[in-house]
Design a protein around this motif. Sequence first.
Motif, PDB file in Angstrom:
ATOM      1  N   SER A  59      18.722 -13.228   5.084  1.00  0.00           N
ATOM      2  CA  SER A  59      17.697 -12.828   4.124  1.00  0.00           C
ATOM      3  C   SER A  59      18.297 -12.566   2.755  1.00  0.00           C
ATOM      4  O   SER A  59      17.725 -12.929   1.726  1.00  0.00           O
ATOM      5  N   ARG A  81      22.659 -22.351   3.296  1.00  0.00           N
ATOM      6  CA  ARG A  81      22.789 -23.727   3.790  1.00  0.00           C
ATOM      7  C   ARG A  81      24.233 -24.204   3.616  1.00  0.00           C
ATOM      8  O   ARG A  81      24.792 -24.139   2.526  1.00  0.00           O
ATOM      9  N   ASP A 131      30.819 -18.902   1.855  1.00  0.00           N
ATOM     10  CA  ASP A 131      30.536 -20.235   1.323  1.00  0.00           C
ATOM     11  C   ASP A 131      31.691 -21.182   1.663  1.00  0.00           C
ATOM     12  O   ASP A 131      32.645 -20.806   2.355  1.00  0.00           O
ATOM     13  N   GLY A 178      19.489 -16.155   1.253  1.00  0.00           N
ATOM     14  CA  GLY A 178      18.458 -17.119   0.886  1.00  0.00           C
ATOM     15  C   GLY A 178      18.939 -18.546   1.069  1.00  0.00           C
ATOM     16  O   GLY A 178      19.630 -18.874   2.038  1.00  0.00           O
ATOM     17  N   GLU A 179      18.601 -19.416   0.139  1.00  0.00           N
ATOM     18  CA  GLU A 179      18.952 -20.832   0.229  1.00  0.00           C
ATOM     19  C   GLU A 179      20.455 -21.073   0.186  1.00  0.00           C
ATOM     20  O   GLU A 179      20.945 -22.113   0.631  1.00  0.00           O
ATOM     21  N   ALA A 180      21.214 -20.093  -0.330  1.00  0.00           N
ATOM     22  CA  ALA A 180      22.672 -20.254  -0.403  1.00  0.00           C
ATOM     23  C   ALA A 180      23.316 -20.297   0.984  1.00  0.00           C
ATOM     24  O   ALA A 180      24.481 -20.680   1.119  1.00  0.00           O
ATOM     25  N   GLU A 202      17.916 -22.774  11.566  1.00  0.00           N
ATOM     26  CA  GLU A 202      16.904 -23.030  10.541  1.00  0.00           C
ATOM     27  C   GLU A 202      17.428 -22.786   9.133  1.00  0.00           C
ATOM     28  O   GLU A 202      16.978 -23.419   8.173  1.00  0.00           O
ATOM     29  N   ALA A 203      18.408 -21.874   8.999  1.00  0.00           N
ATOM     30  CA  ALA A 203      18.978 -21.591   7.680  1.00  0.00           C
ATOM     31  C   ALA A 203      19.955 -22.662   7.236  1.00  0.00           C
ATOM     32  O   ALA A 203      20.344 -22.707   6.063  1.00  0.00           O
TER      33      ALA A 203
END
Length: 358
Positions: free
Chosen positions: A62, A69, A37, A65-67, A95-96
């Motif tokens: 996978s 981004r 992060d 997930g949304e984290a 795409e992520a």
Amino acid sequence: MGTSEAESRAMRRALTIAATAGVPLGPNPRVGCVLLDADGQVLAEGFHRGAGTPHAEAAALSEAGEAARGATAVVTLEPCNHTGRTGPCSQALVEAGVSRVVYAQTDPNVEASGGTQTLRSAGIEVVSGLMLEESRRLNRAWTFAVEHGRPFVTWKFATTLDGRSAAADGTSRWISSRAARLDTHRLRAECDVVMVGTGTVEADDPALTVRDEVDAVVPHQPLRAVVGLRDLDAGLRVFDDAADTVHLRTRDPRAALASLHTLGRRHVFLEGGPRLAAAFLQAGLVDEVVAYVAPTLLGAGRSAVGDLGIATISDALHLDVEDVLLVPPHAGETPADPVNVRLTLRPRGRRETHRKDQ
């Protein structure tokens, strides 16, 4: 562009998980990925588990997930840019929504390369070369095979101190110690082909499987490759169901390696007799030598390698020593079992192959 300490830690972790035991060897490289992060904390990680399974980046994305981004992806190999059994990792990262990618080794496979351009075209910051040598070491045979169009060849043999692989009457069990033989099985397990000639199969009836310290056959057996023109008895152990076997009906080392490369094999463990070893050496197709030397003298018997066509000392084939390892008896073995010496060498002029793993 530099890299942070958090990214260095993540790369070390990615290299570690990429080398997870039990991952099948073969046409695909070992790859690890760690997602960080904005504060450098680990969000998720993943590694490639073999052909047909999700790539390391996909596995990590996978899990995150949304984290994912805005995250940084730290990967041991340049994200691929092609569609095979799975989609391109470079596009998955785009795409992520990751904002930065740090990878170690550029992908030498022209069919999969180009991920860097895809990422940068999408506005993602890309840094390469972090722990490059460590990554190449992780995939040394795969990288060599992709760059040279043939499998990497390790020639292994056991010999007495005076260079004999068998006594005058043909007996050869056991020149090396039990501990050395177990070490051989560990090295076999790092390869995806074990190769011998038809003469060795007929004379010794070897199983050519990887076995552990209690002589149990372990999973993920290398392919057994037998080289030579003669027909063989189907009842020989090399044709049992303990592992797959291919009979390469040729005497040409290059043709044998080409067939194995087509089969997706990237690392050959050459254990054939003196004639097969000599053929590979004369063809310049031995990339690494692993010799187990027993403190024993025979004075006569079969040489560890056949005729190399060398008539004068100035034409000698010189090897550079990469590693020397004493192989002492294992716990529980008789103290009389001698300490063997394992020499790891490479033909002079070849790039270092990083066997220094002990």
